[in-house]
Design an enzyme around this catalytic site. Structure first.
Site, PDB file in Angstrom:
ATOM      1  N   GLU A 470       1.341  -1.135   0.037  1.00  0.00           N
ATOM      2  CA  GLU A 470       0.045  -0.059   0.116  1.00  0.00           C
ATOM      3  C   GLU A 470       0.608   1.371  -0.104  1.00  0.00           C
ATOM      4  OE1 GLU A 470      -2.618   0.174   3.215  1.00  0.00           O
ATOM      5  OE2 GLU A 470      -3.033  -1.782   2.448  1.00  0.00           O
ATOM      6  N   LYS A 471       2.366   1.025   0.631  1.00  0.00           N
ATOM      7  CA  LYS A 471       2.893   2.665   0.904  1.00  0.00           C
ATOM      8  C   LYS A 471       3.498   2.295  -0.042  1.00  0.00           C
ATOM      9  CE  LYS A 471       3.656   2.554   6.035  1.00  0.00           C
ATOM     10  NZ  LYS A 471       2.925   1.322   6.165  1.00  0.00           N
ATOM     11  N   ILE A 472       3.474   1.519  -1.193  1.00  0.00           N
ATOM     12  CA  ILE A 472       4.503   1.920  -2.465  1.00  0.00           C
ATOM     13  C   ILE A 472       3.091   2.182  -3.474  1.00  0.00           C
ATOM     14  CG2 ILE A 472       5.171   0.345  -4.603  1.00  0.00           C
ATOM     15  CD1 ILE A 472       7.079  -1.574  -2.254  1.00  0.00           C
ATOM     16  N   ILE A 475       3.484   5.873  -2.942  1.00  0.00           N
ATOM     17  CA  ILE A 475       4.374   6.842  -3.358  1.00  0.00           C
ATOM     18  C   ILE A 475       4.160   7.024  -4.651  1.00  0.00           C
ATOM     19  CG2 ILE A 475       6.671   6.684  -3.999  1.00  0.00           C
ATOM     20  CD1 ILE A 475       7.090   5.105  -1.004  1.00  0.00           C
TER      21      ILE A 475
END
EC number: 2.7.7.7
Length: 738
Positions: A470-472, A475
């Site tokens: 999710e963080k990727i 980003i």
DNA sequence: CGGCAATACTG
DNA sequence: CAGTAT
DNA sequence: GCCG
């Protein structure tokens, strides 16, 4: 000392290299970088080549040294200099504000993790800094380039002119049309200094053309006709040895250059490192007979080495004859410290003395060994498990790789940078496991050639789970990470990291100090209760924070070696750490001390009673930070050293190694951290145990892998055998950067 | 949910 | 022993 | 944090 001939060869390589570079660079600019100037000089005054070059270089070094030496020396000023930035950020802190959880973790964090993280973190900054200088890399007009190229090469071989047939390449470049491959930053030109000959040696086929240009982009040179100085013959189109040999006029593949198939090149691209050529998958089919030649190239072209290599490699798993063992040790020694002959040592010392301070262009001094041996610096796939997908020779698609972003870098660079910052943040939070996870995810991402855009794509990568995926996605889609911005806004982090940057200060201490109200190094120095190491750590905060140029590591080692040899002519040493892994700069200096057939006691006595006192008296060793005082136990010396005339202290670690444990110690001291940890984990899965003394079997483990029995020693002396017993393909040091 | 490397030196 | 180091 |  490097022979004159070699030196000339080296200069020639650089010259050709830069010539090709210029070609890749479309912008016309007249600024010429040093090596070129030097080269030009050398060309005009053939008789004084070396003098001219060295003199010029010396001048440069001196200048740089002076510029770089403005670091204050006294404690208070050093401290305040460091603090300067910090004070700005000095905000009334809610010292005990509720800060994450993870407190249970805090007692157990692994310092190494954080250390490593800090190093990583500094990389982007360095890269950014060097970017501008890359922009002004040599650009001379093509005509000059051609001219000097011809002149240059005439000396060693009349055929050499074909190496850099610039007009030709330039033309072809145009044919490439939209496919322009701007050179990558110098630091990433891992193929620099290599000269390739392709089989077939043309760029008719599109795939090959692309590879050739990509190779050039990464710093290699292409010989489009046979000539001297070729380092690698790269066989394409799945040709076998027989078919390949038909491509040569003499119907025979010349010896000398390393023979590899195109997979090697592809893998170099994908790893951004010069891969070892000896692996099976890089051999041209039917080339067993040529293997020795390959070896020769890989190693330092040294006679005795070849023999040893032979005897060892014939049977990968041979019984340990004393000779085999010795050969291996000799090899290691030769490859590293031993290669530095006394002449070079003297040089090193003389340089230091005459220049007062040093700041040596590492790219220059480094090449001193052999042009074809440029040490790769970058990342590397994980040793085992990870092999499933990301890896594999699907790299065949490499040549199709789109160069989006144009950065010439990993498409996931942006993501990687952010994730590393997150990892850094978590390390400053005392959460060793999250830190580890982020770092492993980054390692996985580094190997990805495609841009990971969505959560879905990210999930296919081992080491990336739901949360990171999710963080990727966040980003990539919005270009930032909310979580990271929050974290970076937290002033405590900066201070925490500042404090943890002090030698011998970890998370618990740093956070305690913050809780006590300290905010600057000055505060600490005056008010906090510090142990001796920490005090020294603050006094030399900047010193220890700085990276050490590879060339300087060699100089430190040379001094140690001189003292070592003076004390015992048979004593040996190997420089370990990132130096052995081929890094261009190192965080500290790691040296293993050993001697044939000697036990620990003997080495320790030699070092503690003779060598170290001598080096201390000499003023080279500055302090001992952690060292055994018991005369009958202990195996290490941690401290600091400084070159004569230099005020910069460097962290120096000496490891005293019994002959029987050399292999295990080498693995331990070569690292890197994560490589060691994965090896050791692997061992423990196999009921084995790996530590700096050896590899042990029949280890009984209880709850939570707690060790019950020590196990019996399987191997300690031979590095390669340890790999073999573990069932892991041997990896040379430069490939141990997971 | 537990494991995530394994050890040396300090105070 | 906890903390820091490798 | 991820993995089994």
């Amino acid at each position: 000392m490097v022979s004159t001939q070699e030196k000339i060869e080296k200069d020639k390589f650089f010259r050709d290299l830069y010539l090709l570079d210029s070609l890749d660079d479309d912008s016309p600019e007249s600024e010429v970088e040093t090596p070129i100037r030097l080269a030009a000089k050398a060309k005009r005054q053939p008789d004084q080549t070396l003098d001219a070059v060295q003199h010029e270089r010396a001048k440069q070094i001196t200048t740089r040294g002076k510029v770089g030496e403005r670091r204050p020396e006294t404690v208070p000023s050093t401290v305040s200099a460091v603090d300067h930035t910090l004070k700005k950020a000095k905000v009334p802190l809610p010292v005990d504000a509720p800060k994450k959880k993870a407190l249970p973790e805090k007692r157990k964090r692994a310092p190494s993790t954080d250390r490593e993280l800090r190093r990583r973190d500094s990389e982007p900054a360095l890269t950014a800094k060097s970017a501008p200088s890359r922009a002004r890399r040599l650009k001379t007009s093509p005509s000059i380039v051609v001219d000097s190229a011809v002149q240059t090469t005439k000396r060693s071989s009349e055929k050499r002119k074909h190496v850099t047939d610039l007009s030709n390449i330039k033309q072809r470049k145009h044919q490439l049309g939209s496919k322009k491959l701007p050179p990558v930053p110098i630091g990433e030109q891992m193929l620099k200094g290599l000269l390739f000959y392709f089989v077939p040696n043309n760029d008719i086929c599109q795939a090959r053309r692309f590879r050739i240009h990509k190779a050039i982009q990464y710093g290699a040179a292409w010989a489009n006709e046979w000539c001297n100085g070729i380092t690698h013959i790269i066989v394409c189109d799945n040709l076998d040895v027989h078919e390949a040999s038909k491509e040569f006029a003499c119907k025979e593949i010349p010896r000398g250059p390393t023979l590899v198939n195109v997979n090697w090149l592809i893998e170099c691209f994908s790893r951004r490192a010069v891969c070892d050529t000896h692996w099976n998958r890089f051999q041209v089919s039917g080339s067993e007979a040529l293997k020795e030649t390959n070896k020769e190239q890989q190693q330092h072209q040294s006679k005795p080495l070849i023999e040893h290599e032979d005897s060892i490699d014939k049977h990968a798993v041979d019984e340990e004859t004393p000779e085999g063992l010795e050969a291996n040790a000799a090899e290691c020694a030769l490859l590293d410290a031993e290669t530095e002959s006394e002449d070079e040592l003297d040089n090193a010392i003389r340089d230091v003395r005459s220049l007062g301070s040093l700041s040596i262009d590492p790219s220059f001094d480094d090449g001193a060994k052999s042009p074809g041996d440029e040490p790769p610096v970058d990342q590397e796939p994980a040793p085992f498990h990870g092999d499933g997908k990301a890896r594999k020779e699907n790299a065949g698609f490499m040549c199709m790789e789109k160069h989006d972003g144009g950065k010439g870098d990993n498409p996931n660079e942006q993501t990687i940078v952010k994730l590393l910052k997150m990892a850094d943040y978590y390390s400053a939070t005392g959460d060793q496991w999250r830190t580890r996870a982020y770092r492993q995810a980054v390692a996985a991402l580094r190997k990805e050639r495609r841009l990971i855009r969505t959560k879905q794509e990210a999930l296919t990568v081992r080491g990336i789970g739901d949360r990171l995926a999710e963080k990727i996605q966040e980003i990539v889609s919005i270009g930032k990470l909310q979580r990271l911005d929050n974290a970076e806004a937290d002033p405590r982090d900066k201070i925490l990291r500042l404090f943890m940057g002090i030698y011998h200060v970890g998370f618990p201490t740093a956070s305690r100090w913050i809780a006590e109200g300290h905010r600057t190094l000055e505060d600490l120095y005056q008010k906090a209760d510090l142990n001796r190491n920490q005090r020294i750590g603050i006094e030399h905060y900047e010193d220890f924070q700085q990276r050490i140029p590879r060339a300087e590591v060699a100089q430190h080692a040379a001094i140690v070696k001189k003292a070592l040899r003076a004390a015992d002519t048979e004593a040996q040493m190997i420089i370990g750490g990132s130096y052995r892994r081929g890094s261009a700069d190192c965080g500290d200096i790691d040296i293993l001390i050993f001697k044939k057939d000697a036990g620990l006691d003997q080495i320790r006595a030699l070092m503690m009673e003779t060598v170290i006192p001598e080096l201390t008296a000499q003023g080279f060793l500055k302090v001992a930070l952690a060292t055994t005082h018991h005369q009958d136990s202990g195996s290490k010396w941690h401290g600091a050293s400084a070159l004569p005339g230099s005020k910069t202290w460097r962290r120096l670690d000496l490891l005293f190694v019994p002959w029987a444990e050399l292999g295990a110690a080498l693995i331990y001291f070569t690292g890197n951290d994560y490589f060691n940890r994965s090896l050791r984990l692997h061992a423990s899965r196999k009921q084995m145990r790996l530590n700096q003394h050896g590899l042990y079997a029949d280890v009984m483990r209880g709850q939570g892998r707690e060790r019950i029995t020590q196990g019996r020693l399987l191997e300690g002396h031979d590095e390669k055998r340890i790999f073999e017993i573990l069932g892991v393909t041997y990896r040379p040091p430069e490939h141990r950067n997971p």
